[in-house]
Design an enzyme around this catalytic site. Structure first.
Site, PDB file in Angstrom:
ATOM      1  N   LEU A   1       0.993  -1.278   0.126  1.00  0.00           N
ATOM      2  CA  LEU A   1       0.171   0.067   0.122  1.00  0.00           C
ATOM      3  C   LEU A   1       0.767   1.084  -0.126  1.00  0.00           C
ATOM      4  O   LEU A   1       1.863   1.192   0.643  1.00  0.00           O
ATOM      5  CB  LEU A   1      -0.741  -0.026   1.322  1.00  0.00           C
ATOM      6  N   ASP A   2       0.730   2.364  -0.677  1.00  0.00           N
ATOM      7  CA  ASP A   2       1.489   3.410  -0.737  1.00  0.00           C
ATOM      8  C   ASP A   2       1.289   4.120   0.557  1.00  0.00           C
ATOM      9  O   ASP A   2       0.633   3.635   1.481  1.00  0.00           O
ATOM     10  CB  ASP A   2       1.052   4.511  -1.926  1.00  0.00           C
ATOM     11  N   MET A   3       2.360   4.976   0.866  1.00  0.00           N
ATOM     12  CA  MET A   3       2.435   5.722   2.121  1.00  0.00           C
ATOM     13  C   MET A   3       1.187   6.130   2.790  1.00  0.00           C
ATOM     14  O   MET A   3       1.041   6.337   3.808  1.00  0.00           O
ATOM     15  CB  MET A   3       3.757   6.686   2.034  1.00  0.00           C
ATOM     16  N   TYR A   4       0.472   6.739   1.862  1.00  0.00           N
ATOM     17  CA  TYR A   4      -0.661   7.701   2.350  1.00  0.00           C
ATOM     18  C   TYR A   4      -2.129   6.672   2.200  1.00  0.00           C
ATOM     19  O   TYR A   4      -3.128   7.095   2.737  1.00  0.00           O
ATOM     20  CB  TYR A   4      -0.972   8.731   1.504  1.00  0.00           C
TER      21      TYR A   4
END
Length: 273
Positions: free
Chosen positions: A141-144
């Site tokens: 999952l991306d950072m945000y």
């Protein structure tokens, strides 16, 4: 005659033994003979030690991070046994007997990698107070983005779940900063091309004027965010709430739990490999 037979046997043995057949003069495995039955490929060994998935372990080997019996090894065909001393970046690793399958509700602000060169918070660190094994994430999952990430030290399990042919569903709930056009779900289901890359979801449903439910199969990097931006919509929140047959349910951000044996079996059964 005896000498000729002896030479033939030597050739036969060398041909069948991958360690004897290694062309490297300084083979780090030469001083640790093991039976063929006990040997495994180095990337498989790393995966079984909980270092990373097989594919990620191959990259670690090729980049020169792995030593076998004190010598750097970059050959993916190298085979080792439990009697060999294997280190990654100077740290000795061991085969892990207990297989772990952990579900984490990743909060925003954490990256999905074993370490981050920018010194950002790493999702795997949230598991360290509860688990002594070295666990790595299956997928990203991306950072945000928030929500479900599965961690494991089982390389075979990770490979099956992350392979594109697994056809494993991932479900997301997204809040947008603009109202969602009525024709957007149909567009996304047919496929949208952005900067030469084709993005297509399995299903897309508008829950509220600014709330979506999207189900992906393969899932490219930042796929949902990229498609929304292309359609002039911003992403306020993106949460993964389901992977295959496993749901996020009431697990709070930052919390984790072990997957049950039945959940592990169901996930593997859903992989269409």
């Amino acid at each position: 005659m005896h000498d000729n037979n002896h030479k033939k046997n030597e050739k036969s043995t060398a041909k069948n033994n991958p360690l004897e057949n290694n062309s490297l003069k300084n083979n780090p495995l030469e001083n640790n003979p093991s039976s063929e039955k006990e040997l495994m490929r180095l990337q498989v060994y790393l995966a079984h030690c909980g270092v990373a998935s097989r594919r990620a372990s191959e990259k670690i080997i090729l980049e020169g991070h792995v030593c076998v019996n004190g010598q750097v090894v970059t050959e993916l065909g190298t085979k080792v046994s439990s009697s060999d001393e294997v280190t990654v970046d100077g740290k000795k690793i061991f085969l892990e007997e207990k297989k772990r399958y952990v579900l984490l509700n990743k909060p925003a602000g954490y990256v999905c990698s074993l370490a981050d060169e920018k010194d950002r918070q790493v999702a795997a660190d949230l598991l360290k107070p509860k688990y002594s094994e070295r666990l790595y994430n299956v997928g990203r999952l991306d950072m945000y983005s928030k929500g479900m990430i599965i961690f494991t030290n089982d390389g075979d399990f990770a490979a099956k779940l992350s392979h594109p042919s697994s056809q494993l569903e991932k479900e997301y709930i997204i809040e947008t900063s603009q109202n969602i056009p009525e024709d957007f779900p149909e567009k996304f289901q047919r496929g949208i091309r952005v900067d030469g890359t084709f993005y297509k979801c399995k299903t897309c449903q508008i829950l509220k004027p600014r709330k979506l439910k999207v189900v992906l199969i393969e899932g490219k990097n930042r796929e949902i965010r990229t498609v929304l931006e292309d359609q002039k919509m911003g992403t306020k929140s993106l949460v993964r709430v389901r992977i295959g047959s496993v749901n996020l349910d009431a697990l709070k951000p930052g919390d984790s739990r072990d997957l049950t044996q039945s959940e592990v079996e169901e996930l593997l059964a859903l992989c269409q490999q």
